[in-house]
Design an enzyme around this catalytic site. Structure first.
Site, short mmCIF file in Angstrom:
data_model
loop_
_atom_site.label_atom_id
_atom_site.label_comp_id
_atom_site.label_asym_id
_atom_site.label_seq_id
_atom_site.Cartn_x
_atom_site.Cartn_y
_atom_site.Cartn_z
N LYS A 193 0.85 -1.19 0.00
CA LYS A 193 0.00 0.00 0.00
C LYS A 193 0.89 1.24 0.00
O LYS A 193 1.53 1.58 0.99
CB LYS A 193 -0.92 0.05 1.23
CG LYS A 193 -1.96 1.16 1.07
CD LYS A 193 -2.37 1.83 2.36
CE LYS A 193 -1.39 2.83 2.86
NZ LYS A 193 -1.31 4.10 2.09
N GLU B 16 10.67 1.26 9.99
CA GLU B 16 11.67 2.31 9.76
C GLU B 16 10.95 3.62 9.99
O GLU B 16 10.13 4.05 9.18
CB GLU B 16 12.22 2.17 8.34
CG GLU B 16 13.56 2.84 8.18
CD GLU B 16 13.43 4.16 7.46
OE1 GLU B 16 13.24 5.17 8.17
OE2 GLU B 16 13.49 4.17 6.23
N CYS C 149 14.37 10.62 5.76
CA CYS C 149 14.39 10.39 7.21
C CYS C 149 15.82 10.38 7.74
O CYS C 149 16.01 10.38 8.95
CB CYS C 149 13.64 9.12 7.57
SG CYS C 149 13.99 7.82 6.43
N GLU D 198 11.53 16.62 13.75
CA GLU D 198 12.12 16.29 12.45
C GLU D 198 11.65 17.38 11.47
O GLU D 198 10.46 17.49 11.20
CB GLU D 198 11.61 14.91 12.03
CG GLU D 198 12.36 14.32 10.89
CD GLU D 198 11.90 12.89 10.57
OE1 GLU D 198 12.67 12.15 9.96
OE2 GLU D 198 10.76 12.52 10.93
P1 ADP Z 1 4.15 10.97 6.69
O1 ADP Z 1 3.88 11.84 7.86
O2 ADP Z 1 5.52 11.03 6.17
O3 ADP Z 1 3.12 11.05 5.61
P2 ADP Z 1 2.90 8.62 7.76
O4 ADP Z 1 3.47 7.75 8.81
O5 ADP Z 1 1.69 9.43 8.09
O6 ADP Z 1 4.11 9.52 7.27
O7 ADP Z 1 2.57 7.77 6.45
C1 ADP Z 1 3.37 6.76 5.94
C2 ADP Z 1 2.47 5.67 5.39
O8 ADP Z 1 1.65 5.19 6.45
C3 ADP Z 1 1.53 6.09 4.28
O9 ADP Z 1 1.41 5.01 3.36
C4 ADP Z 1 0.21 6.30 5.01
O10 ADP Z 1 -0.92 6.09 4.20
C5 ADP Z 1 0.28 5.23 6.06
N1 ADP Z 1 -0.54 5.50 7.27
C6 ADP Z 1 -0.87 6.70 7.80
N2 ADP Z 1 -1.62 6.54 8.91
C7 ADP Z 1 -1.77 5.20 9.08
C8 ADP Z 1 -2.43 4.38 10.06
N3 ADP Z 1 -3.08 4.92 11.09
N4 ADP Z 1 -2.36 3.04 9.90
C9 ADP Z 1 -1.68 2.49 8.88
N5 ADP Z 1 -1.04 3.21 7.93
C10 ADP Z 1 -1.08 4.54 8.03
#
Ligand code: ADP
Length: 480
Positions: free
Chosen positions: A172, A247, A281, A381
């Site tokens: 995903k 990560e 990162c 960050e």
């Molecule tokens: P960023 O802040 O860099 O966008 P995130 O951690 O929010 O980082 O997102 C990284 C990935 O995790 C994306 O693919 C996002 O769709 C997914 N994501 C965000 N929130 C959730 C959640 N609650 N559960 C699972 N995946 C999530």
């Protein structure tokens, strides 16, 4: 441009009309829409992955490696069109996007070769009538949740090792950059992986992780993203005791000792800080410079920063693109304001850049001096092209300050003194350490964090073995 999901060897639009709009960060224009799959449809990808696993894990290593090599070859052949797509939805300059295509393909070829050394081992047994065998097995159905900053490489870094050792995967991608993922799906389809081995779905994160953690076949979830979401996944994984590879965020210190080659340190620091507009990162987040070389180092870093050409990634000669979205710009500007209000000084940059006809997401490469550890840009960050320079006096002091963060992904230091390298490197609390090197990541290096930056490794032999579990066999040979 493919705008459908790839499930069980078929292109799927999704039954509902719900979609996710993809926009170009340089122009704010909508450039495509992808399905926002329902839980039922996402679950089908896990069912397919589960059905494909027995025969894929039984497929010969040579065949699995051959298919991965073919996927990597297609990526490199399509370097230009893939790079255009990376720049379109992520924003980085084309020169960096081309680099990302090769970097992403290298994770497939590396895994294809490394998996050949994942073999059964024999260990000494306590009795001559016994044998002890250690048998690595693919963990099974895996899920990958990836971020937007490297829309190709963050996928292949998980997909390559998983497929190489015989796992199947449901990927995903981030909502911001699904088009690259679907272009990879197209390449996987042409590489003739059996149905269900590779599945790429577009949907929202929480819905996807709910499906991943509740599907009875899932054995491992590999995630790259924020520590905040990482924590949620840890909780969700508890119910079925599903393995995680995480990560998460970083807070990299970049230390320049008084005996460093200052020109090299400034170049490596700029590489670490300004690549991808500061959106990696492992970007230098706090730059500690010895008080005796503050001035020449700052001058050289500023000269490099000022020479960076900011603009739309598709324009010739541009070396830094826009930030991913408005929130990213607001956060960066908040960090600059906070630092200035607490006594920092702008040495170069410091503001948004207005480019007529384009979005408001361009930021000048910024160098801040007189920064202190308590300023927001040093505690959070930054994920933007802001380089905060802090001064230090002694080695012990700077190590303590560098380690004074809950994160531990990467750290850097520059020095010419080998004894110091031996002394300082093991004391830095980070999973990846660059010594006179601002770009440590490659498919050959086991990349990953300690502390709240996560666990598990990607790249190197470790990144491939991450997708295996071990069966220890104690064999009594004396049956008569
Ligand atoms: P960023 O802040 O860099 O966008 P995130 O951690 O929010 O980082 O997102 C990284 C990935 O995790 C994306 O693919 C996002 O769709 C997914 N994501 C965000 N929130 C959730 C959640 N609650 N559960 C699972 N995946 C999530």
């Amino acid at each position: 441009m493919r705008q459908e999901c790839w499930i069980n060897g078929k292109w799927v639009r999704g039954a509902s009309l719900e979609t996710i709009a993809v926009s170009n960060p340089a122009t704010d224009e909508e450039v495509g829409t992808v399905p926002n799959l329902s839980a039922r449809e996402s679950n089908r990808a896990f069912d397919a992955s589960s059905a494909a696993f027995p025969s894929w894990s039984d497929t010969s290593q040579d065949r699995r490696s051959e298919l991965l090599h073919s996927m990597a070859r297609l990526m490199v052949e399509r370097r230009e069109s893939l790079a255009q797509l990376v720049t379109l939805e992520q924003g980085k300059p084309l020169v960096e996007s081309r680099g990302e295509v090769d970097y992403a393909a290298s994770f497939l070829t590396h895994a294809a070769e490394e998996a050949k050394s994942v073999v059964v081992e024999e260990r000494p047994a306590p009795l001559s009538t016994k044998r002890i065998l250690i048998v690595p097995r693919p963990v099974g159905v895996t899920a990958a949740i990836t971020p937007w900053n490297f829309p190709l490489a963050m996928i292949t870094r998980k997909l390559g090792p998983a497929l190489a050792v015989g796992c199947t995967q449901v990927v995903k991608p981030a909502e911001q950059t699904p088009l690259c993922a679907l272009a990879l799906a197209e390449i996987a389809a042409e590489s003739a992986f059996p149905d269900g081995v590779v599945n790429i779905v577009t949907t929202d994160g929480p819905l996807f992780s709910k499906c991943a953690f509740s599907h009875p076949s899932t054995r491992l979830v590999s995630f790259t993203g924020s520590t905040e979401v990482g924590r949620i996944l840890i909780e969700q994984s508890a119910k079925q005791v599903i393995r995680l590879s995480l990560e998460l965020g970083g807070q990299a210190a970049f230390i320049v000792f008084e005996d460093a080659n200052i020109a090299l340190a400034a170049r490596q620091c700029a590489l670490s800080k300004f690549r991808n507009a500061g959106q990696t990162c492992i970007c230098a987040n706090r730059i500690f410079v010895h008080e005796s070389i503050l001035e020449p180092f700052t001058k050289q870093l500023c000269a490099i920063a000022a020479a960076i050409r900011v603009g739309p990634g598709t324009h010739e000669g541009v070396t830094m693109g826009p930030l991913i979205d408005d929130d990213a710009v607001s956060k960066a500007l908040r960090h600059i304001d906070n630092a200035l209000s607490l006594g920092a000084r702008v040495e170069t940059g410091g503001a948004r850049l207005s480019i007529p006809g384009f979005s408001q997401r361009f930021l000048q490469p910024t160098v801040l001096s007189r920064v202190t550890d308590s300023m927001l840009c040093c505690r959070e960050e930054t994920f933007s092209p802001i380089a905060p320079i802090l001064s230090f006096t002694t080695e012990d002091e700077v190590i303590e300050r560098a380690n004074a963060t809950p994160f531990g992904l990467s750290a850097y230091f520059c020095t010419r003194d080998e004894a110091r390298i031996q002394r300082v490197a093991p004391r830095l609390e980070a999973g990846v350490i660059g010594v006179n090197d601002g770009a440590p990541s490659t498919s050959l290096l086991p990349f990953g964090g300690i502390k709240q930056s996560g666990y598990g490794r990607e790249g190197g032999a470790e990144g491939v073995r991450e997708f295996c579990e071990l069966r220890a066999i104690s064999w009594n040979t004396a049956v008569e």
